[in-house]
Design a protein around this motif. Structure first.
Motif, PDB file in Angstrom:
ATOM      1  N   VAL A 115      37.393  18.258  13.201  1.00  0.00           N
ATOM      2  CA  VAL A 115      37.467  19.364  12.256  1.00  0.00           C
ATOM      3  C   VAL A 115      36.841  20.613  12.862  1.00  0.00           C
ATOM      4  O   VAL A 115      37.366  21.725  12.751  1.00  0.00           O
ATOM      5  CB  VAL A 115      36.782  18.990  10.913  1.00  0.00           C
ATOM      6  CG1 VAL A 115      36.600  20.202  10.026  1.00  0.00           C
ATOM      7  CG2 VAL A 115      37.600  17.931  10.193  1.00  0.00           C
ATOM      8  N   GLY A 116      35.695  20.425  13.541  1.00  0.00           N
ATOM      9  CA  GLY A 116      35.032  21.566  14.194  1.00  0.00           C
ATOM     10  C   GLY A 116      35.922  22.175  15.264  1.00  0.00           C
ATOM     11  O   GLY A 116      36.014  23.410  15.391  1.00  0.00           O
ATOM     12  N   LEU A 122      41.538  27.597  15.172  1.00  0.00           N
ATOM     13  CA  LEU A 122      42.178  28.433  14.160  1.00  0.00           C
ATOM     14  C   LEU A 122      41.499  29.794  13.994  1.00  0.00           C
ATOM     15  O   LEU A 122      42.145  30.763  13.610  1.00  0.00           O
ATOM     16  CB  LEU A 122      42.208  27.701  12.817  1.00  0.00           C
ATOM     17  CG  LEU A 122      43.120  26.475  12.749  1.00  0.00           C
ATOM     18  CD1 LEU A 122      42.950  25.775  11.417  1.00  0.00           C
ATOM     19  CD2 LEU A 122      44.568  26.878  12.957  1.00  0.00           C
ATOM     20  N   THR A 123      40.222  29.880  14.269  1.00  0.00           N
ATOM     21  CA  THR A 123      39.505  31.144  14.079  1.00  0.00           C
ATOM     22  C   THR A 123      39.614  32.044  15.289  1.00  0.00           C
ATOM     23  O   THR A 123      39.219  33.195  15.223  1.00  0.00           O
ATOM     24  CB  THR A 123      38.032  30.902  13.769  1.00  0.00           C
ATOM     25  OG1 THR A 123      37.452  30.122  14.796  1.00  0.00           O
ATOM     26  CG2 THR A 123      37.856  30.228  12.415  1.00  0.00           C
ATOM     27  N   ARG A 124      40.200  31.655  16.362  1.00  0.00           N
ATOM     28  CA  ARG A 124      40.350  32.511  17.536  1.00  0.00           C
ATOM     29  C   ARG A 124      41.365  33.526  17.367  1.00  0.00           C
ATOM     30  O   ARG A 124      42.257  33.873  16.916  1.00  0.00           O
ATOM     31  CB  ARG A 124      40.714  31.681  18.749  1.00  0.00           C
ATOM     32  CG  ARG A 124      39.529  31.059  19.358  1.00  0.00           C
ATOM     33  CD  ARG A 124      39.929  30.489  20.673  1.00  0.00           C
ATOM     34  NE  ARG A 124      38.957  29.508  21.084  1.00  0.00           N
ATOM     35  CZ  ARG A 124      39.065  28.803  22.119  1.00  0.00           C
ATOM     36  NH1 ARG A 124      40.113  28.883  22.894  1.00  0.00           N
ATOM     37  NH2 ARG A 124      38.146  27.962  22.458  1.00  0.00           N
TER      38      ARG A 124
END
Length: 124
Positions: A115-116, A122-124
């Motif tokens: 998940v991490g 996804l946040t990049r």
């Protein structure tokens, strides 16, 4: 630490003393029962002389006490055997439970890492 050892020693001594007293009272109860039964047996045989009745009662009580001691020894041996069997089974169950918890913790950690990593991508 010394106080804990002293207290444990006193507790062990008290426990051993209580067990010894319980054993004495149990054997005394068996002896009293044997004397009563011997008296009843002799009463059913009125032709016995006093000496014969006392001799019969003595032998009866002696045999009963030997039997009671034997039965108690067998009971103690069986209790020890059961204790060992339960201890082995407890250790097996404890090991299995520890394996399951380790596997569950590993799975949770793997999921958390996944998940991490997904959140990081996804946040990049």
């Amino acid at each position: 630490m010394i106080r804990g050892r002293v207290r444990r020693s006193h507790a062990d001594h008290a426990s051993a003393l209580a067990a010894e007293a319980e054993g004495y009272l149990l054997l005394r109860s068996h002896y009293d029962d044997a004397r009563r039964e011997a008296g009843e047996l002799c009463a059913e045989m009125p032709w016995l002389t006093t000496a014969q009745a006392e001799d019969l009662a003595h032998h009866y009580c002696e045999r009963r006490m030997l039997l009671a001691r034997h039965m108690l020894r067998v009971t103690v041996q069986r209790a020890d055997q059961l204790c060992q069997e339960y201890e082995i089974r407890y250790q097996e169950l404890r090991r299995a439970l520890l394996k399951r918890h380790a596997a569950s913790a590993s799975a949770v950690m793997a999921c958390a890492a996944g998940v991490g990593a997904a959140v990081g991508v996804l946040t990049r």
